[in-house]
Each structure stands twice: as C-alpha cells, then as structure tokens.
Design a protein around this motif. Structure first.
Motif, short mmCIF file in Angstrom:
data_model
loop_
_atom_site.label_atom_id
_atom_site.label_comp_id
_atom_site.label_asym_id
_atom_site.label_seq_id
_atom_site.Cartn_x
_atom_site.Cartn_y
_atom_site.Cartn_z
N LEU A 257 3.90 6.06 4.23
CA LEU A 257 2.58 6.61 4.54
C LEU A 257 1.52 5.52 4.40
O LEU A 257 0.56 5.47 5.20
CB LEU A 257 2.27 7.79 3.62
N GLY A 258 1.72 4.63 3.41
CA GLY A 258 0.79 3.50 3.27
C GLY A 258 0.83 2.59 4.49
O GLY A 258 -0.20 2.13 4.99
N MET B 133 3.83 9.38 10.18
CA MET B 133 4.88 9.05 9.21
C MET B 133 6.04 10.04 9.29
O MET B 133 7.22 9.65 9.24
CB MET B 133 4.27 9.06 7.80
N PRO C 87 2.32 11.61 0.06
CA PRO C 87 2.22 12.58 1.17
C PRO C 87 1.79 13.95 0.64
O PRO C 87 1.88 14.22 -0.56
CB PRO C 87 3.64 12.62 1.72
N GLY D 190 8.67 7.86 1.05
CA GLY D 190 7.61 8.55 1.80
C GLY D 190 6.24 7.97 1.56
O GLY D 190 5.46 7.75 2.50
N GLY D 191 5.92 7.71 0.27
CA GLY D 191 4.60 7.18 -0.07
C GLY D 191 4.36 5.82 0.54
O GLY D 191 3.29 5.53 1.10
N LYS D 192 5.38 4.95 0.44
CA LYS D 192 5.23 3.59 0.98
C LYS D 192 5.06 3.62 2.49
O LYS D 192 4.23 2.88 3.05
CB LYS D 192 6.46 2.77 0.59
N PHE E 262 13.30 10.48 1.27
CA PHE E 262 11.89 10.77 1.57
C PHE E 262 11.05 10.69 0.31
O PHE E 262 9.92 10.19 0.33
CB PHE E 262 11.77 12.17 2.20
N ARG F 30 0.84 -1.20 0.00
CA ARG F 30 0.00 0.00 0.00
C ARG F 30 0.88 1.25 0.00
O ARG F 30 1.87 1.33 0.74
CB ARG F 30 -0.88 -0.02 1.25
N SER F 31 0.49 2.19 -0.78
CA SER F 31 1.27 3.42 -0.87
C SER F 31 0.33 4.60 -1.07
O SER F 31 -0.80 4.43 -1.54
CB SER F 31 2.26 3.33 -2.04
N ALA F 32 0.82 5.75 -0.68
CA ALA F 32 0.01 6.97 -0.83
C ALA F 32 0.95 8.15 -0.93
O ALA F 32 2.07 8.10 -0.42
CB ALA F 32 -0.94 7.13 0.34
N GLU G 274 -0.19 10.78 8.31
CA GLU G 274 0.96 11.51 7.75
C GLU G 274 1.82 12.11 8.86
O GLU G 274 3.06 12.11 8.77
CB GLU G 274 0.46 12.62 6.82
#
Lengths: 238, 178
Positions: free
Chosen positions: B28-29, B45, A29, B24-26, B20, A25-27, B42
């Motif tokens: 945050l997941g 994170m 920021p 960063g995305g991973k 980052f 899962r990824s999002a 977030e």
C-alpha cells in the motif's frame, strides 16, 4: 553521445534519506481490505457456468477442415479410387444378317425367343435364390456365373425391344440393302469402259440418239418467226 | 515467506491471508507513492494482490516473491495513472516545473512529510523520480515502460530533483529558524 548527468540537484543532501523513506513507506490497509480481496478470490475460483453445450476448439477446427476437404477435394482423386465396374460388351444385333421380310410375321417369333422371367429360368433353378449382396459369402465363380446369365437375359430383352419398336424402319433398311446389293450386281455385270475417250465418237453417238423429227420443226419455226418479225419492222419504218 | 508462497501456490487461503497480512502495508505504501488518493491507492493495491495471488503458480522462484509483487504493484499504479490520463498528459509537457512549497513542511521524514513533498510533484516527475531513485530503473527502462524518450525521462528526473532539493532547503531553513 552518452548522457552525462550534470544535475546539481543529483546528490542533494537528504536525497538518500528521501529515497530510503519512500522505499520503505508503509501504511495499514483498511479493516475490510482482506475480506474484499478474499471475496474476489473466491469468485475467481468458482467454476464458470457453462452456457449450453460447450464445443471445444479442436472439434470446431476438425469440423471446418472436414467441410473444406469435402468441398475442395479434387474429383479426379475420388473417381480414380472407385473401381469402375467392368462391363462386357453386349452382343451386337446384326440386323442385316437376319432376314425379316415382314414385320408382322417376325415379331411373334422374336417374342417366342424372349427368355423366360429370371425366377423361372433353368439357370436360376440351379442357383437357389442367390442374391448378390455384401452380406452373402457366395464363391466368386458362382457370382460370375450369375452375372453372365443376367447379362444374357438383358441383352436378349434389349434385342426384342429393338425389333418390336423399330420393326418398320428395320424392314425398310433391309429392303434398301437388298436393292443396293442388286444395283451392285448389275454394275458388276457392265463391262469396264476403256480408259481413252474419243470425243468425236461421243458426238456422233449423241447425234444419232436424238431423233430427227424432233429438232427440224423447231428450226423451221425459228426461221418463220424471224421472217415475220423482219417484215413487220419494214412496214413500220415505211 | 517461502513456505507461505508454496502454500499459496496450492491455493491455500490461510497462506494467502498471511502473505497479505505481512506485505499488504508495504505494498500500500508503494501504491501510495504513485497515487495521491488513499482509497484509490488501496483499490489499486488490492487489484495488484488479486493478480499476484491468481497467478502465483507462475512464479518459479519463491524467494523473489516480494520483488515480483512490488513490480506488479508498480505496473498496476502506472496502468491506473494512464487510465486516469494524468500521467500521459504530464509526461508530454515540456513546461518548466513550478512547484509550490507547502506551507507547513516538517523537517523529519514522517508520512505526512513524504505525502506533502511527493504529492506536490507533477505526476510525470513523480513517477520518473520514484522509478529511478526508489525502484532502481534505468532511463531506457523507464522510457520503455512509460512510452517516452530517454531524454524526456532524464528531464523529468532533473525537474523532480530540483523541486525536492528546494523543498529540502526550505524545510532546513525553517528548522533552523525554529
């Protein structure tokens, strides 16, 4: 007993897909996420402002140890390590050997016997202004000679002081000593008594030493008084 | 990545920014799996990244940086859940799991589907499920981490599986129906 999983839902269809989806899962920021993080990192890297004088921990520890050591250090250790000065005994004043018939005539003689001031003494003239201190590198022999001279002066001064203050008491003591010596001489002149004592002879000697006229009137008075008392009692009875 | 980590260990800001950017995305997941609220996820994170980048000099094996960072994120999430008292309260409840099936369940594993399914689990079930199934922890490790018994960990996992299975079946049926 080991736990045996009998969960029917353990391997339900789609679990592995769900597991993979959750693991990957990824999002994205928010746009300012890195800016916020960077600001925090900058803040953390700034050196902390010193509040007043900062004393390191080791300095505090050393100071505390020093204070505790000073307080609780055994006194015996301290005193044993300090070399005690060797004091030679002062010359004793033999008061009995010095005849002092009167105080008034003796004090001036003692005052004359008082040594002069140290700066005028002949010993000091031989030692030009020697002052014993740590900075002076004088030889040891000279130092010891100076010490002996100083002790002589001090002992003489002490002797004079004793004579001056306790002159009367000293005279009385000397007189008493003389009287005691005289008594001892008289005692030595008396012949030694025999070891055997005769009580009868002692009694006779005592009876002879008492004068007759002194005890006979007393006996007569006792007899007269007794008779008069006896008569008075008889009259009363009647 | 290894070179970036080495540069980040020398406190180079560009390398830190690149890390980052990539992870960063991973991360945050990962945080989003545990924390329902996006903004809060977030924040957690960022807290995890801050700790990781300030202690990156303690990392000895540069190749394990991503796994190390993920562990930091998980612990940050668990710490936040404990502070919010959601996790502690739920883990000690022995009541049966009651999961409401979402009204709109999609048949594909989209972000929305994951969010709906995972977020419907109670915090205790969700955490144990994620730690066991996704992160690969053992029950005794979960018990140590969450300060619960191994039995409680197994119980929470079972409840989570049953609930997700139900959701999965329902979504399948709806899929066939359409």
């Amino acid at each position: 007993m080991p736990h045996k999983e009998t969960d029917p839902a353990k391997d339900f269809t789609g679990l592995s897909e769900l597991r993979t989806a959750l693991g990957e899962r990824s999002a994205s920021p928010s746009g300012d996420a890195w800016a916020r993080l960077s600001a925090r990192l900058d803040q953390a890297q700034k050196p902390k402002r010193r509040k007043g004088l900062t004393i390191p921990l080791w300095a505090w520890s050393a100071a505390a140890a020093l204070i505790i050591g000073v307080i609780f250090w055994p006194k015996s250790v301290v005193t044993s390590k300090i070399a005690e000065p060797v004091m030679e005994p002062l010359p004793q004043v033999n008061q009995t050997e010095q005849p002092m018939p009167t105080v008034s005539s003796d004090i001036p003689q003692l005052k004359e016997a008082t040594p002069p001031a140290p700066n005028k003494s002949p010993v000091d003239k031989q030692r030009p202004n020697f002052v014993p201190n740590s900075s002076n590198n004088a030889p040891l022999g000279e130092l010891m000679a100076w010490q002996e001279g100083a002790e002589e002066v001090v002992s003489t001064q002490l002797e004079v002081e004793i004579y001056r203050v306790d002159a009367q008491a000293l005279t009385a003591e000397i007189e008493a000593e003389i009287m005691l010596e005289q008594a001892r001489a008289k005692k030595a002149a008396i012949p030694m008594a025999t070891t055997q004592v005769d009580p009868y002879a002692l009694w006779l000697a005592a009876e002879q030493s008492i004068e007759t006229p002194k005890y006979l009137p007393v006996i007569d008075l006792i007899k007269t008084g007794y008779s008069s008392i006896k008569t008075a009692v008889a009259l009363q009875i009647r | 990545m290894d070179a970036l980590v080495l540069e980040a260990q020398q406190n180079k800001r560009t390398a830190q920014a690149e890390i980052f950017e990539r992870l960063g995305g991973k991360m945050l997941g990962v945080c989003r799996n545990y924390i329902k609220d996006w903004q809060q996820a977030e924040e957690v994170m960022l807290d995890g990244f801050f700790k990781a980048l300030t202690k990156i000099d303690q990392l000895k094996h540069e190749g394990a940086f991503e796994g190390w960072l993920r562990q930091i994120m998980i612990r940050e999430c668990l710490s936040w859940l404990r502070r919010s008292k959601e996790l502690t309260a739920d883990l000690n409840i022995e009541t049966l799991y009651t999961l409401g099936i979402p009204a709109e369940v999609e048949s594909v594993w989209t972000e929305q589907t994951l969010a709906q399914w995972i977020d419907e689990l109670t915090p205790g079930c969700k955490v144990v499920f994620l730690l066991y199934e996704v992160e690969g922890y053992k029950h005794h490790e979960i018990a140590d981490l969450l300060q619960i018994s191994e039995g409680a960990s197994k119980s929470q996992l079972s409840k989570a599986r049953r609930a997700l299975q139900t959701l999965y079946r329902e979504s399948k049926q709806e899929n066939y129906a359409t």
